[in-house]
Enzyme design. Structure first.
Site, PDB file in Angstrom:
ATOM      1  CE1 TYR A  47       1.202   0.664   4.262  1.00  0.00           C
ATOM      2  CE2 TYR A  47      -0.072  -1.314   4.651  1.00  0.00           C
ATOM      3  CZ  TYR A  47       0.853  -0.390   5.077  1.00  0.00           C
ATOM      4  OH  TYR A  47       1.436  -0.520   6.316  1.00  0.00           O
ATOM      5  CG  ASP A  93       5.003  12.704   3.082  1.00  0.00           C
ATOM      6  OD1 ASP A  93       5.881  12.402   2.262  1.00  0.00           O
ATOM      7  OD2 ASP A  93       4.451  11.876   3.824  1.00  0.00           O
TER       8      ASP A  93
END
Length: 396
Positions: A24, A283
């Site tokens: 993931y 981010d």
């Protein structure tokens, strides 16, 4: 140039490079932004980053934060140089707070001794019991990493290193909130826990695309139930003994204190620094359109205070769907992170509603009464932990 208010930089010395291949992971795909390049931070970028960070910040605490990819791939000598440089550039009234986010699989006694000596706060990625953790957190040969992570944590514990659990909540976690929490508390002996919902979308050249989440993603209702189940266990037994970021942040909302960016009205004061000096708005937005510039060309403070970054931060509130403004928990939720706003909006000209909307609504509604009690205790000068001794109890 000194920034108007403090800001946070998440530095990625190895870029997206990692020794694992977590299914993931949204950052592995970011290698597409820097094809055919060995992603390692040079000493030139390291020195510029630390000098500009300290020059830009007001007096007081300042975080030197390392993430990846896997930052320990840089090797211990890199971080030893970083500490020496940081101490050399530190003004007398700056207090440096070192943090490192790691998968912990490469930690040994040398690493742990260094982290302890320099009081580095370490965030360790651990998703819970072995079957939950190993479902998606595997190495490049497809092997589970749970045992390696526990070995790394043991090294940290043996050397007295303060560490936090960074726990992804995904499809294999659903329905197991209390179990995962008890494992982290009782087996991993974590005292600080951050739960991170996995909302994964398809990538195209490192940019998320499409309006559907993958089957590895936690469902919206599943996330709400998971966090509510964790809360029920925590508020009965662990207030002031175990610290869960989501609960601390919710309580902050009830008493009017600053919040983490996910549930704050605006964002933009936390940028990402890539291995080559490129700075991105966040981010979660390391994408071409969110590139602010490079610190070898433009000082860090100018990039953070740029009009592009200001607009990025304000866009969160300006683009919030109308239905969020009418929501009973809207003031606490604030629409969640913009990266997850991709569900069809209520009006044609609106951005998407947050994928986790239903889960946030259920969770924040579930904790409303106990949060009000704890906020009241704080206002009366009493510790919120007194809630565990009151007659009030959460619904089983």
């Amino acid at each position: 140039m000194r920034a108007a208010t403090p800001f946070h930089v998440l530095a990625k010395p190895t870029g997206s490079a990692c020794n694992l291949a977590c299914e993931y992971c949204f950052f592995l795909e970011k290698s597409a932004l820097y094809p055919n390049v060995r992603q390692r931070m040079s000493d030139e970028v390291l020195e510029a980053y630390l000098r500009q960070l300290f020059d830009a910040q007001p007096d007081g605490p300042v975080a030197v934060a390392w993430q990846g990819g896997e930052p320990t791939l840089m090797g211990l000598p890199f971080f030893e140089r970083a500490v020496r440089l940081a101490e050399g550039h530190r003004r007398p009234n700056l207090q440096i707070e070192y943090t490192l986010q790691t998968n912990a699989t490469l930690l040994d006694d040398d690493w742990a001794a260094f982290l302890a000596e320099n009081k580095v706060l370490v965030g360790v990625s651990i998703d819970g019991p072995e079957d939950v953790h190993d479902a998606y957190r595997r190495d490049r040969d497809g092997r589970g990493t749970h045992a390696l992570v526990l070995a790394g944590i043991e090294k940290l514990e043996a050397h007295g290193v303060e560490w936090n659990a960074l726990t992804a909540v995904h499809a294999r976690s659903e329905g197991r909130g209390a179990e995962v929490y008890r494992y982290l508390r009782d087996e991993a002996v974590a005292r600080f826990i951050q739960f991170i919902p996995i909302v994964e979308r398809a990538m195209d050249d490192g940019v998320p695309t499409g309006a559907e989440a993958t089957d590895r993603s936690v469902s919206a209702s599943g996330y709400g139930t998971f966090m509510s189940d964790v809360f029920d266990e925590w508020v009965r037994h662990d207030v002031a003994h175990v610290f869960v970021q989501a609960f601390d942040d919710a309580l902050a909302a009830y008493v009017g204190e600053p919040r983490i960016c996910i549930h704050a009205p605006t964002c933009g004061r936390a940028v990402a620094l890539e291995f080559n000096g490129d700075v991105y708005s966040c981010d979660h937005f390391v994408e071409p359109d969110a590139r602010l510039g490079n610190i070898l060309e433009t000082p860090l403070a100018e990039l953070v205070e740029s009009e592009q970054q200001t607009q990025f931060g304000q866009r969160k509130a300006a683009s919030i769907p109308g239905e969020c403004q009418e929501c009973a928990v809207g003031a606490v939720c604030a629409g969640g992170c913009p990266k997850d706003r991709f569900v069809t909006g209520g009006q044609p000209d609106e951005v998407g509603r947050n994928y986790l909307c239903a889960g946030y609504r259920d969770f924040f509604s579930h904790i409303n009464a106990p949060m009000r009690i704890m906020a009241g205790l704080l206002s009366a000068g009493r510790p919120p932990s007194e809630i565990m001794r009151l007659k009030w109890r959460v619904t089983p």
